[in-house]
Design an enzyme around this catalytic site. Structure first.
Site, mmCIF file in Angstrom:
data_model
loop_
_atom_site.group_PDB
_atom_site.id
_atom_site.type_symbol
_atom_site.label_atom_id
_atom_site.label_comp_id
_atom_site.label_asym_id
_atom_site.label_seq_id
_atom_site.Cartn_x
_atom_site.Cartn_y
_atom_site.Cartn_z
ATOM 1 N N ASP A 145 -10.498 3.990 -2.188
ATOM 2 C CA ASP A 145 -11.132 2.874 -1.477
ATOM 3 C C ASP A 145 -12.614 2.740 -1.816
ATOM 4 O O ASP A 145 -13.356 3.723 -1.792
ATOM 5 C CB ASP A 145 -11.024 3.078 0.038
ATOM 6 N N ASP A 176 0.839 -1.191 0.000
ATOM 7 C CA ASP A 176 0.000 0.000 0.000
ATOM 8 C C ASP A 176 0.881 1.251 0.000
ATOM 9 O O ASP A 176 2.088 1.167 0.055
ATOM 10 C CB ASP A 176 -0.884 -0.055 1.254
HETATM 11 C C1 GAL Z 1 -5.752 1.871 2.285
HETATM 12 C C2 GAL Z 1 -6.159 0.809 1.258
HETATM 13 C C3 GAL Z 1 -7.160 -0.118 1.908
HETATM 14 C C4 GAL Z 1 -6.520 -0.752 3.131
HETATM 15 C C5 GAL Z 1 -6.010 0.341 4.077
HETATM 16 C C6 GAL Z 1 -5.237 -0.256 5.244
HETATM 17 O O1 GAL Z 1 -4.807 2.699 1.718
HETATM 18 O O2 GAL Z 1 -6.725 1.430 0.163
HETATM 19 O O3 GAL Z 1 -7.556 -1.108 0.972
HETATM 20 O O4 GAL Z 1 -5.468 -1.571 2.718
HETATM 21 O O5 GAL Z 1 -5.177 1.240 3.406
HETATM 22 O O6 GAL Z 1 -4.785 0.701 6.137
#
Ligand code: GAL
Length: 413
Positions: A221, A149
């Protein structure tokens, strides 16, 4: 001149090998489950084992789902004196390997999460400066999938928004290399926030990320509501030329059946999707050859949700070995027509009703680029609908619903 030929010669030797490497895994869109949509950081060993059990007992494994992925929240924000990441022992008292072993014992695969910065999105320990150590640990635990990420890179979320593309690229290339060094087959799933803007506005970043990742987030998201799902579909819709075996555009995980406490619609007062909307969500993720990573609580699915997630005819079009992402061929505002070409001379068409009311949607052979009479099958009712010449009309498609039909292409009956 000779040097020029030598370089070209070496390049042509290297390129096919590199291309082959990224295609060894994820030859078709990865299918599995990820903890984030339903549980956020509220995960632990027994919950994840029970989810893995449910993937088998519900028939999802038989339908093709493979990966059980733990998202953010499995680690602490520290490293031990040897630099190894410290696992959150309250959640995973036995460490990660026994969990991976358990999942492998069920005939499934295991995935994990990290980030290229100092910290993950939850401000826990990221991989910056310890990439090879982390990759080696993953390999020794039996990790088959890494979601990488992009928050807090290099160390804060503000910096992450300012990082130049090249620096993002280097961070992702580095982890890719470290994974390759372990010699373990690991799907590399990236959410590279540097390129999300570029993905939406300009496709320049896609050719390089395709060589680094096996799947790449193309949107922000997802939330469990119609608006969010359609918006994520939209950002992926024009990226079809970048998808193929070994690399997939990822409009984010599925929200089908996600009634978990962490289901985020409540925060913005939009309704969770209904069954017709879930069918559309699943249909369109199959049409755009998106990874099918479920995000619901597999332990408590209704029969309707299981039926959607295990629709084998739709899964077959998502997993088609040709690996072509479907394209929208007509946009009439409230209604759209999409087509995806499959191997074995097949053609699948989605008739998408974005309005709230039931409608008829027609498609003619000219816009599909075919001629003749075709046998048509409905992939939601699993019924053959008969033979059609020149056009087809899907009747009474419910509000926010989608009809998906399949035929043989270039075949005159
Ligand atoms: C976001 C991501 C989510 C999840 C989250 C965890 O950036 O888009 O799918 O992984 O972080 O903190």
């Amino acid at each position: 001149m000779r040097i020029g030929f030598l370089i070209i010669g070496l390049y042509s030797l290297i390129t096919p090998l590199e291309a082959q490497k990224s295609a060894e895994v994820a030859k078709t869109p990865p299918m599995g489950w990820n903890s984030w949509n339903c549980f956020r950081a509220n995960i632990d060993e027994s919950k994840v084992k029970a989810i893995a059990d449910a993937m088998v007992s519900s028939g999802m494994k038989d339908a093709g789902y493979q990966y059980i992925v733990i998202d953010d929240g499995w680690m602490t924000n520290g490293r031990d004196i040897n630099g190894h990441i410290i696992v959150d022992a309250t959640k995973f008292p036995n460490g990660i390997k026994p969990l991976a072993d358990y999942i492998h014992g069920l005939g499934l695969k295991f995935g994990i999460y990290s980030a290229p910065g100092c910290f993950t999105c939850l401000k826990l320990m990221g991989s910056l400066g310890s990439e090879q150590k982390d990759a080696n640990d993953y390999a020794s635990w039996g990790v088959d999938f890494l979601k990488y990420d992009h928050c807090n890179y290099p160390s804060t979320s503000v910096e992450a928004k300012l990082v130049p593309l090249d620096s993002c690229r280097a961070a992702y290339e580095l982890m890719r290399k470290c994974l390759e060094n372990t010699r373990r087959q690991i799907v590399f799933s990236v959410h590279d926030k540097c390129t999300i803007g570029a993905v939406v506005n300009n496709e320049a970043s896609l050719p390089w990320i395709k060589t680094v990742a096996n799947m790449h987030r193309t949107s922000n998201d997802i939330r469990n509501n119609w608006e969010s799902m359609i918006s994520n579909l939209e950002t992926t819709s024009n990226l079809w030329e970048y998808a193929g075996p070994g690399y997939w555009n990822d409009p984010d995980m599925l929200e089908v059946g996600n009634t978990g406490n962490e289901s985020t619609s409540r925060s913005n007062s939009l309704q969770n999707m209904n069954l017709n909307e879930y069918r559309t969500h699943f249909s369109m993720w199959c049409i755009v050859a998106a990874p099918l990573i479920t995000g619901n609580d597999l332990r408590s699915m209704t029969p309707e949700i299981i039926e959607i997630l295990t629709n084998k005819e739709l899964i077959a079009i998502n997993q088609d070995p040709l690996g072509k992402q479907g394209k929208r061929i007509r946009d009439d505002g409230d209604t759209e027509v999409w087509k995806k070409e499959l191997s074995n001379d097949q053609l699948v068409v989605a008739l998408l009703n974005k309005s709230n009311e039931p409608v008829n949607i027609s498609v003619n052979w000219k816009e599909l680029g075919v001629k003749g009479t075709f046998k048509i099958r409905d992939l939601w009712t699993h019924k053959d609908l008969g033979k059609f010449r020149n056009s087809f009309t899907g009747k009474n498609i419910p509000g926010h619903g989608t009809m998906v039909i399949l035929s043989k292409k270039n075949r005159i009956y």
